[in-house]
Motif scaffolding. Structure first.
Motif, short mmCIF file in Angstrom:
data_model
loop_
_atom_site.label_atom_id
_atom_site.label_comp_id
_atom_site.label_asym_id
_atom_site.label_seq_id
_atom_site.Cartn_x
_atom_site.Cartn_y
_atom_site.Cartn_z
N GLY A 75 -4.88 6.23 -2.94
CA GLY A 75 -3.62 6.26 -2.46
C GLY A 75 -2.67 5.08 -3.04
O GLY A 75 -3.23 3.94 -3.44
N VAL A 76 -1.35 5.21 -3.19
CA VAL A 76 -0.44 3.98 -3.62
C VAL A 76 0.90 4.14 -3.02
O VAL A 76 1.31 5.04 -2.14
CB VAL A 76 -0.38 4.02 -5.17
N ASN A 77 1.63 2.64 -2.94
CA ASN A 77 2.85 2.85 -2.67
C ASN A 77 3.77 3.01 -4.00
O ASN A 77 3.29 2.44 -5.17
CB ASN A 77 3.39 1.48 -2.19
N GLY A 78 5.05 3.73 -3.78
CA GLY A 78 5.78 3.91 -4.95
C GLY A 78 5.63 5.38 -5.47
O GLY A 78 4.81 5.93 -6.18
N ALA A 79 6.76 5.96 -5.22
CA ALA A 79 6.68 7.29 -5.64
C ALA A 79 7.09 7.54 -7.09
O ALA A 79 7.60 6.59 -7.68
CB ALA A 79 8.14 8.13 -4.98
N ARG A 111 -5.22 10.74 -10.73
CA ARG A 111 -5.56 11.56 -9.54
C ARG A 111 -5.19 10.78 -8.24
O ARG A 111 -5.85 11.09 -7.07
CB ARG A 111 -7.09 12.11 -9.42
N ILE A 112 -4.16 10.51 -8.26
CA ILE A 112 -3.38 9.75 -6.79
C ILE A 112 -3.16 10.86 -6.01
O ILE A 112 -2.78 11.86 -6.29
CB ILE A 112 -1.90 9.10 -7.18
N ASP A 113 -3.88 10.59 -4.66
CA ASP A 113 -3.57 11.78 -3.62
C ASP A 113 -2.91 11.29 -2.39
O ASP A 113 -2.66 12.26 -1.49
CB ASP A 113 -5.17 12.27 -3.28
N LEU A 114 -2.41 10.02 -2.30
CA LEU A 114 -1.76 9.70 -1.14
C LEU A 114 -0.54 8.71 -1.59
O LEU A 114 -0.87 7.80 -2.23
CB LEU A 114 -2.38 9.24 0.00
N VAL A 115 0.60 9.12 -1.23
CA VAL A 115 1.88 8.06 -1.69
C VAL A 115 2.74 7.70 -0.48
O VAL A 115 3.34 8.43 0.23
CB VAL A 115 2.62 8.59 -2.83
N ARG A 116 2.82 6.45 -0.30
CA ARG A 116 3.60 6.02 0.81
C ARG A 116 5.06 5.91 0.24
O ARG A 116 5.21 5.27 -0.85
CB ARG A 116 3.02 4.56 1.22
N GLY A 180 0.40 16.56 -6.90
CA GLY A 180 -0.74 16.91 -5.73
C GLY A 180 -1.09 15.98 -4.82
O GLY A 180 -2.42 16.07 -4.36
N ALA A 181 -0.17 14.91 -4.53
CA ALA A 181 -0.60 13.96 -3.58
C ALA A 181 0.14 14.37 -1.98
O ALA A 181 0.94 15.19 -2.32
CB ALA A 181 -0.04 12.56 -3.90
N GLN A 182 -0.31 13.73 -0.90
CA GLN A 182 -0.02 13.81 0.28
C GLN A 182 1.12 12.64 0.45
O GLN A 182 1.20 11.78 -0.33
CB GLN A 182 -0.97 13.51 1.54
N VAL A 183 2.00 13.01 1.34
CA VAL A 183 3.05 11.78 1.56
C VAL A 183 2.59 11.28 2.72
O VAL A 183 2.33 11.81 3.85
CB VAL A 183 4.31 12.63 1.87
N MET A 184 2.95 9.79 2.67
CA MET A 184 3.09 9.10 4.06
C MET A 184 4.54 8.42 4.19
O MET A 184 4.89 7.80 3.21
CB MET A 184 2.04 7.96 4.09
N PHE A 185 5.26 8.99 5.08
CA PHE A 185 6.56 8.95 5.38
C PHE A 185 6.71 7.75 6.14
O PHE A 185 6.44 7.64 7.35
CB PHE A 185 7.28 10.23 5.69
N ARG A 186 7.15 6.68 5.54
CA ARG A 186 7.44 5.66 6.48
C ARG A 186 8.95 5.61 6.98
O ARG A 186 9.90 5.54 6.19
CB ARG A 186 7.35 4.23 5.40
N LEU A 187 9.00 5.60 8.31
CA LEU A 187 10.30 5.80 8.98
C LEU A 187 10.86 4.31 9.06
O LEU A 187 10.26 3.35 9.97
CB LEU A 187 9.91 6.48 10.21
#
Length: 580
Positions: A75-79, A111-116, A180-187
């Protein structure tokens, strides 16, 4: 604070403006063209004659006994989308990116699979107000980016779809899903925005509820994305950088937003508090957990951040994660996930070289496999794939190597690695025909070994103090290379072995392809720190490639013929992956 003084604070610590990114200004950080990466080098594996065995690390991999599955921490930060990067005028650290850059190709390669979604500077922000007297940093982020906010008018009606500006955030979320990554949505808000708490917590909760409805239930011409991870705010414990309110106010806001998320989508996972000081005895550790427990609030994941500042030690994350896991269990949150949603290192002088950072990140992610860490998002990765989004620097190459391990999801037992920097991950495919071994030989620079001259606290007056982990004292030995044996491979097969290396002089470069009859397979070569190597062993059909190579010597060492270029060469498949 006077801007010049604030800039000096950022340069000293970078925990606010210098959010770590895997890039630096050394010569080594120049991205290698993709064509260069995919071209095998005409070289042969090192021979035992020129390597002292005592200087090599003896590594043994048992290919016959999987011990579970690899956990993806990719996973990474930065869309990846254009318009969501560090603004070009925000030059601290060198990770700012042109607005038009699309790094989707690089994310697919790795193959990044989670992006904050944090720090897109407008997109994915609810109500960020930049470049004003209440925003830390003043003019670091232009007020022109306020137009990208989701809810730009604080006096608008949260139940009216016309009150929302979803377009810029829709673009960001779509770009994450397309790779193909999931989203971590920072509110909440990005760095550099007004840090004052929302004026009306109930209204803010209503806004959050409609954001979840838009992305997961189709409200306001929205979507049915099923975004799972919703993180409430960012680093409320870091002075007044992100949160100028009290801890109790954050607790109350967390409660209202967490319930709003769950009311909008009961399957959503909600968490926080995304703390920056996990070693400090602030209210955001035990007091927060006690508040959540007492108020019967949802806490699906507990999020925290760490940059191995002034230690350069990849074991930092494991040490912190064990302490936080114990605290979660103590307060009755045994089922709550522990997620490090920002991490990196090298935020202070002397800055690491490009390959040092890549080796550190690789070692840390290998160590995290055995730590109580349920998710990790590196800060950040949208700048490590070049100006075209498909030309990886050394950190990008390391992420690609780590992503390749997804081809071999079954973990194998490997003996001989350590927790001092010589990290090894071995795995095989479900059908048993492919084995991969990833080695990262990282060494903590001497200036970061042993006790600090002063206390283990980083003082950044008048903003905050951060308690650091005590440094370790390590005497490095037998880490000049590897003496690798892969045992218990089926003896009736022929194997093709390829080694791909990332070093100061090599950019995910093939060291050649050799054939071996049966097992065990024995490989031996220099790999001085810092360096990374991915070894891929594939079982062949009986007739595949037999005429191309001489039979290997009976010792099991690789044949010394010139490398054979094949479709499996280190980066040959990356071009196709980037174009998907």
């Amino acid at each position: 604070m006077h801007l010049a003084k604030l800039i000096a604070v950022y340069a000293a610590l970078n925990l606010f403006a210098l959010r770590a990114v895997a890039a630096d200004t050394s010569v080594e950080s120049t991205p290698a063209p993709l064509a260069k990466i995919s071209t095998p080098v005409k070289s042969t594996p090192g021979s035992a004659a020129r390597i002292r065995p005592v200087d090599l690390r003896k590594i043994t991999v048992d290919a016959s006994a999987p011990m579970g599955y690899l956990r993806s921490l990719q996973g990474v930060n930065g869309a990846p989308a254009p318009g969501s990067h560090k603004p070009e005028n925000f030059t601290f650290g060198g990770w700012n990116m042109p607005e038009h850059t699309d790094v989707s190709a690089g994310y697919r390669m790795a193959r990044i699979d989670l992006v904050r979604t944090h720090d897109a500077y407008g997109p994915a922000d609810i109500d960020a107000k930049f470049e004003n007297a209440d925003a830390p940093g003043g003019g670091l982020i232009s007020a022109r980016r306020d137009i990208f906010d989701i809810f730009p008018d604080p006096d608008a009606d949260p139940s009216d779809p016309r009150s929302y500006n979803f377009g810029p955030t829709d673009h960001v979320i779509a770009s994450i899903r397309k790779v193909g990554a999931q989203v971590m949505f920072r509110l909440g808000r990005s760095e550099g925005a007004d840090a004052q708490p929302p004026r009306d917590f109930d209204k803010y909760a209503a806004i959050v509820s409609h954001i979840v409805l838009h992305y997961n239930r189709g409200w306001a011409k929205g979507f049915h994305y099923g975004i799972r991870f919703w993180e409430i705010w960012n680093e409320p414990d870091l002075g007044k950088v992100f949160w100028a309110g009290t801890a109790q106010q954050y607790f109350e806001l967390y409660g209202k937003l967490a319930r709003a998320v769950k009311a909008a989508d009961r399957r959503a996972l909600v968490g926080g508090p995304a703390i920056a000081r996990p070693n400090d005895d602030t209210p955001y550790r035990d007091a927060f957990l006690e508040y959540v427990r007492t108020e019967h609030l949802p806490l699906d994941f507990y999020s925290w951040h760490w940059y191995a500042t002034d230690s350069d030690d990849p074991l930092d994350f494991i040490r912190i994660s064990r302490d936080l896991r114990a605290r979660l269990d103590k307060h009755g949150f045994a089922r709550t996930r522990s997620m490090v949603t920002e991490w990196n290192y090298g935020l202070m002088d002397p800055m690491p070289s490009a390959v040092q950072r890549a080796s550190f990140i690789t070692a840390a992610l290998i160590y995290m496999q055995d730590a109580p860490i349920d998710g990790a998002t590196l800060y950040r990765a949208d700048s490590v794939f070049g100006a075209d989004g498909a030309t990886p620097d050394k950190t990008g190459q390391a992420l690609i190597a780590l992503g390749r391990l997804k081809d071999t999801p079954l973990r194998l037992k490997a003996r001989g690695a350590d927790l001092d920097g010589f990290a090894v991950e071995a795995a095989r495919s479900a059908d048993g025909r492919t084995v991969q071994i990833l080695l990262s030989n990282y060494q903590i620079p001497s200036e970061f070994l042993g006790p600090r001259a002063a206390d283990d606290v980083l003082h950044v007056p008048p903003v905050f103090d951060v308690r650091l982990l005590a440094r370790r004292s390590i005497s490095y030995r037998n880490n000049s290379g590897y003496d690798l044996t892969i045992d218990h491979l089926p003896a009736d097969r022929r194997y093709r072995v390829e080694r791909c290396r990332i070093s100061a002089a090599q950019d995910f470069t093939s060291l050649g392809t050799t054939l071996h009859d049966g097992g065990p397979i024995h490989l031996q070569d220099e790999l001085p720190p810092p360096g990374i190597e991915l070894v891929t062993i594939r079982a062949l059909d009986v007739t595949a490639g037999v005429a191309a190579m001489r039979r290997p010597a009976s010792t099991g060492m690789a044949a010394q013929d010139e490398p054979v270029a094949t479709v499996d060469d280190c980066a040959a498949q990356l071009v196709a992956a980037a174009g998907k």
